[in-house]
Design an enzyme around this catalytic site. Structure first.
Site, PDB file in Angstrom:
ATOM      1  N   SER A 330       0.802  -1.226   0.000  1.00 30.52           N
ATOM      2  CA  SER A 330       0.000   0.000   0.000  1.00 30.52           C
ATOM      3  C   SER A 330       0.831   1.271   0.000  1.00 30.52           C
ATOM      4  CB  SER A 330      -0.907   0.017   1.229  1.00 30.52           C
ATOM      5  OG  SER A 330      -1.649  -1.169   1.266  1.00 30.52           O
ATOM      6  N   ASP A 369     -11.100  -6.700   0.110  1.00 30.41           N
ATOM      7  CA  ASP A 369     -10.384  -5.647   0.847  1.00 30.41           C
ATOM      8  C   ASP A 369      -9.821  -6.227   2.140  1.00 30.41           C
ATOM      9  OD1 ASP A 369     -10.671  -2.279   0.712  1.00 30.41           O
ATOM     10  OD2 ASP A 369     -10.036  -3.176   2.632  1.00 30.41           O
TER      11      ASP A 369
END
Lengths: 646, 386
Positions: A330, A369
């Site tokens: 990320s 997710d």
């Protein structure tokens, strides 16, 4: 007078004698003439040849090695110095019975098996004739004295004062400054004529790190002297001397206190930290743990020591911050977000509904997710960055497409060599259609873009690349080549701008907002790491799945399990309003990016911006890695005096 | 013959006074020869000082030997010549016995067995042979009709050959050459027919081929080749000769100066104080130094030949000629071998090279010359009879 002589013809005898004497005299004069001719020929006709030959006999050119340049940190502390050391060497060609000589030397000085092993190794390498082979370094005063007393018995044994490289901070700078070592056989073979000359008096050469990269500057220029030697090669006097030119010094951006702080922050865990000064590209700190003592390599490392380092599963020799490539996870989301803003596929107000899953039209595969159930129905960019919402970036990446994403990411140096001034960095991967076709031989699938949008899939980056990416973000599109060295040989090495691209100011602000929210927001993933901060900062965490384990390695199941855990990553810069420092952190198999790697980044930024250094208790002590982070620490506050001391 | 008269008077022209001649007669000393020898001694000592690396130990040793040598010369000079002739066979056969003893109980060094050990004193019987040989051959031939008949030539060759073979066997090539030469020269001066000489040369050359191919082992051939061409073996036998040629050549015309020779003083030149000392001199004093030394040698040889000419009988004449010519052979072989003209056979440079007994023998030889020179003149002069 005897009877017989009365009957002898005296006159005839005399006549014969005279004749013979005449013949003999002519013969003698002729032979004398031959001698005169011969000596005249040697001494007058061939005089030049023999005079030259005689000089060549007695006069030898000896190289004088230059003093290697020193390496200083940004405050003028010595990181690499030259220490005088008395070395006992043996000249094979003159030593006669080598075994006998060694045996005798062992009665005078301490020579252990390790020394002998290294000696034989060097001796069997290709050497210049009459080159002394070192046997023992760092002779003590007593050893010098006992050798001096017995000098006459030691034919072919030499004691010389050499300058030997020493790294006072030991493992702290092993991966940055690197080390010098003896010139290897392979290196010697590859030398060209000029190198052969330049290294004629030098035994060591930069092997890794800055020592290798700046070898040309550090080496200096060899001098020489004409010496008269006797038939046994002993120098009688110096006839002529050309002084060597010492090598140039290096002044680094690196800061001992920053290194110590970073090392302490890692607290013995495997990982790497890179901190870059945003405005200059100067590297403030770069550590890779575990590390090793570079001093071991200077005079030749023993087999046992080398095996220990080389076969350790922790891989201390491996430079994690330029050679370790990991999926960035990320941490690249701010860049993807910025790409979306710049290409118009999103804006700061656009929101998506995140059900916690993502699916491409007409396909079965479901991406989930990290947060079960998703981040809510109105997720905007700021929240997406702050909470690291995967779905937002999957959607954005999918709509932008691989080509835009790939092109935009290259501006941040992803998938490119940072061209930092130490060798052997790895390029990593920032994929494109072209890349996949040539390397994998496959076409690009939309699913690849989805993975790439959150820094997974094919993406691989080194901590140095992540730090450059973060610094480029902080500098709003100006990518400066990272540099360890500020001044080399007194010359300022101006920062080199690798790339500069324009993105609307509002877009930068939007992304910075999101990254600030990571640190300071109520739901920011790394809000703990920013607790009590006196300044505002921007950050982004990341988690990288461990793909594989080095082949053939045998670990016990507990360790295996540990090494299957995700890597924790974190990138950050601060202060938010006027960024000075950009940091990237990786902790191998530490899982939580925000919880584990985030605090490390915070400590490093605190050190630089607020002078909160974590220093080892003994200032000169080498091992700093094993200090716990959470225990009582020596928090020394110091003036951040950045002027170099010459 | 006016030339002959001139030569005969020459020694007297320098020392024209009868009183001086009388003194020479009484002391049995030839002043001219003595002066030349003293000059050579002085040159020798100064070159040796440099060649030995300014070693006072060497200088003292050499000085002592010179004193002994001059005393020996003076002593030998007092011996009547006819007594020498009577003693010649004793010296010769005594020498042979000692040489045989060397083979049986001799002591050696460096692979050669040359010495007899008498308590603390070691001595080399081949040195005795250097003087005993010309004495014996001269004594033998002077009793025969000259030129010698084939039978006497044959006996003479046996007398020369036997001790020579014993010395070669030690092995000592240099000394055996000198010993053989001293005998052969007597034969030559006694009037050995040219025909024989020619035949001997032909026979020698002709024998080389079969000897080389059938009588020598490979290693012997190799040794001969190395002897003839030492430079092929650069680090072994060739090293010496390469370094000595370099020393000589680098001396140039006027040399590097006394004590300044780099080849010798930095130890590149091996044996610089013994057999190769002329290289040191050539390096430090140049060609001019070499020519000066050669000139003094030449004067000493001329003086020796004149003594031979003026000798009272065949014995003295042959003996003096032999000693003088052998002296020349010393000089020629040494200077030839050091400069690479001749194979290296181990002959010292007379009166210059360091060496004990060799100098004593040499000076004893000059003692014999002086004895011959100062022998009381007989009433009847052979030349006037003509």
């Amino acid at each position: 007078m005897s009877e017989t002589q009365h009957f002898k013809d005296y006159h005839r005898e005399t006549r014969i004698f005279w004749a013979r004497l005449a013949v003999m005299s002519v013969l003698m004069l002729a032979l004398m003439g031959v001698l005169v001719y011969r000596y005249h020929h040697l001494q007058v006709v061939q005089y030049q040849d023999y005079a030259t030959q005689s000089d060549r006999n007695r006069i030898h050119v000896q190289p004088i090695p230059p003093t290697r340049g020193l390496i200083y940190d940004r405050n003028g502390l010595l990181l690499a110095e030259n220490r005088p050391s008395y070395t006992l060497s043996v000249v094979r060609e003159r030593a006669g019975d080598l075994e006998e000589t060694l045996k005798y030397l062992q009665t005078l000085v301490e020579i252990n098996a390790n020394d002998l092993e290294k000696f034989y190794k060097l001796m069997h390498q290709r050497r210049r004739p009459f080159e002394p082979v070192p046997l023992r370094y760092n002779l003590t005063e007593e050893e010098l004295a006992s050798l001096a007393v017995n000098e006459f018995r030691l034919e072919g044994v030499e004691i010389d004062a050499q300058l030997v490289r020493h790294y006072p901070y030991g493992e702290l700078f092993a991966h940055t400054v690197g080390y010098v070592g003896r010139i290897s056989e392979a290196e010697l073979t590859n030398f060209d004529e000029d190198q052969y000359r330049r290294y004629s008096g030098t035994h060591s050469i930069g092997k890794t790190g800055l020592e290798r990269y700046y070898e040309d500057i550090l080496l200096g220029e060899v001098g020489n002297q004409n010496v008269e030697t006797n038939a046994r090669g002993r120098v009688q006097r110096v006839l002529e001397r050309i002084d060597p030119k010492p090598g140039g010094d290096l002044h680094l951006y690196l800061d001992v206190r920053m290194q110590q702080t970073a090392m302490a922050a890692l607290a013995g865990r495997r990982g790497a930290v890179v901190a870059i000064e945003v405005k200059s590209g100067g590297v403030l700190a770069a550590v890779s743990t575990p590390s090793y003592d570079p001093n071991l390599f200077v005079t030749g490392i023993s087999f046992a020591d080398y095996r220990n380092l080389n076969e350790s599963i922790d891989m201390p020799l491996y430079n994690r911050f330029i050679q370790g490539v990991y999926p960035p996870g990320s941490t690249i989301k701010p860049v993807v977000g910025l790409a979306g803003l710049d290409t118009g596929f999103t804006d700061a107000r656009r929101t998506i509904n995140d059900p916690g899953t993502f699916r491409l039209p007409n396909t079965e595969w479901v991406w989930r997710d990290w947060k079960r159930g998703g981040h809510g129905s109105r997720v905007d960019l700021k929240q997406a960055i702050a909470e690291s919402c995967d779905t937002y970036f999957w959607d954005l990446g999918n709509r932008m497409g691989i080509d835009r994403l790939s092109e935009f990411g290259s501006h941040f140096g992803l998938g490119e060599l940072t061209r930092i001034d130490i060798p052997n960095e790895r390029r990593g991967v920032w994929p494109s259609r072209e890349w996949k076709r040539t390397v994998r031989g496959q076409g690009w699938y939309p699913g690849d873009t989805i993975n790439m949008s959150i820094g997974q899939g094919y993406v691989l980056t080194s901590p140095m690349q992540l730090a450059v990416m973060t610094a480029t973000l902080a500098h709003r599109g100006v990518r400066i080549r990272p540099q360890m060295t500020e001044r080399a040989n007194g010359k300022f090495l101006a920062p080199i701008i690798e790339d500069r691209f324009d993105v609307a100011e509002a877009h930068w602000d939007a992304v910075f907002d999101g990254m600030a929210e990571v640190m300071h927001g109520a739901r920011g993933t790394a809000r703990r790491a920013a607790q009590g901060a006196e300044y505002r900062m921007a950050g982004k965490s990341g988690t990288a799945q461990v793909v594989s384990i080095p082949q053939g390695a045998k670990y016990d199941s507990e360790a295996l399990k540990e090494r299957h855990r995700d890597h924790a990553l974190f990138v950050a810069f601060a202060p938010l309003e006027d960024p000075q420092i950009a940091v990237s952190v990786i902790l191998e198999n530490a899982e939580g990016g925000s919880s584990q790697a985030g605090p490390v980044a915070r400590i490093v930024m605190d050190a630089f911006l607020r002078g909160k250094y974590l220093l080892p208790e003994e200032p000169e002590a080498a091992p700093v890695a094993r200090q716990p982070v959470s225990g009582p620490q020596t928090l020394a506050r110091r003036m951040s005096d950045t002027d170099g001391v010459n | 013959m006016s030339g002959r008269d001139f030569l005969r008077r020459l020694p007297r022209t320098g020392f024209g006074l009868g009183r001086r001649e009388a003194l020479q007669q009484r002391l049995h000393i030839d002043f001219l020869l003595l002066i030349l020898l003293l000059v050579l001694t002085a040159i020798g000592m100064s070159v040796l000082y440099s060649a030995s690396g300014e070693s006072m130990v060497t200088m003292r040793r050499q000085g002592i030997f010179f004193v002994i040598a001059y005393v020996a010369m003076f002593a030998v000079a007092q011996v009547p010549v006819h007594f020498m002739r009577r003693m010649a066979p004793w010296a010769y056969f005594g020498g042979i016995i000692l040489l045989i003893l060397v083979l049986v109980i001799g002591v050696g060094a460096k692979g050669a067995q040359r010495w007899l050990s008498l308590g603390a004193f070691r001595f080399q019987p081949s040195e005795i042979m250097k003087l005993a040989m010309p004495l014996m051959i001269a004594a033998y031939l002077s009793k025969r009709f000259l030129p010698p008949s084939l039978k006497h030539v044959f006996f003479t060759l046996v007398l020369i050959g036997f001790p020579t073979a014993l010395i070669i066997d030690q092995p000592d090539l240099g000394t055996s050459i000198l010993v053989a030469t001293s005998g052969m020269v007597v034969l030559f001066f006694a009037g050995l027919r040219w025909g024989y000489i020619f035949l001997a040369i032909v026979a020698f050359v002709a024998s080389l081929w079969p000897v080389w191919h059938f009588m020598m082992h490979d290693y012997q051939r190799q040794r001969v080749l190395t002897l003839l061409n030492p430079e092929a073996d650069r680090l072994g036998a060739g090293w010496n000769i390469i370094q000595s040629k370099t020393a000589i050549g680098s001396g140039g015309l006027s040399g590097k100066g006394w004590l300044e020779g780099t080849q010798s003083r930095l130890d590149f030149l091996p044996e610089g104080h013994t057999d190769f000392i002329i290289a040191v001199m050539a390096e430090e004093f140049g060609l001019l130094g070499v020519l000066t030394l050669l000139g003094i040698y030449l004067l000493a040889i001329i003086r020796g030949m004149m003594i031979a000419l003026n000798a009272q009988d065949s014995f003295g004449r042959l003996l003096a000629a032999s000693i003088t010519f052998t002296f020349f052979v010393y000089v020629f072989v040494n200077m030839g071998m050091v400069s690479g003209l001749l194979p290296v056979v181990g002959v010292p440079l007379p009166l210059i090279s360091q060496g004990g007994t060799a100098i004593v023998t040499l000076m004893a030889g000059f003692g014999i010359l002086m004895a011959i020179a100062t022998e009381r003149k007989r009433v009847m002069r052979p030349q006037k009879n003509k």
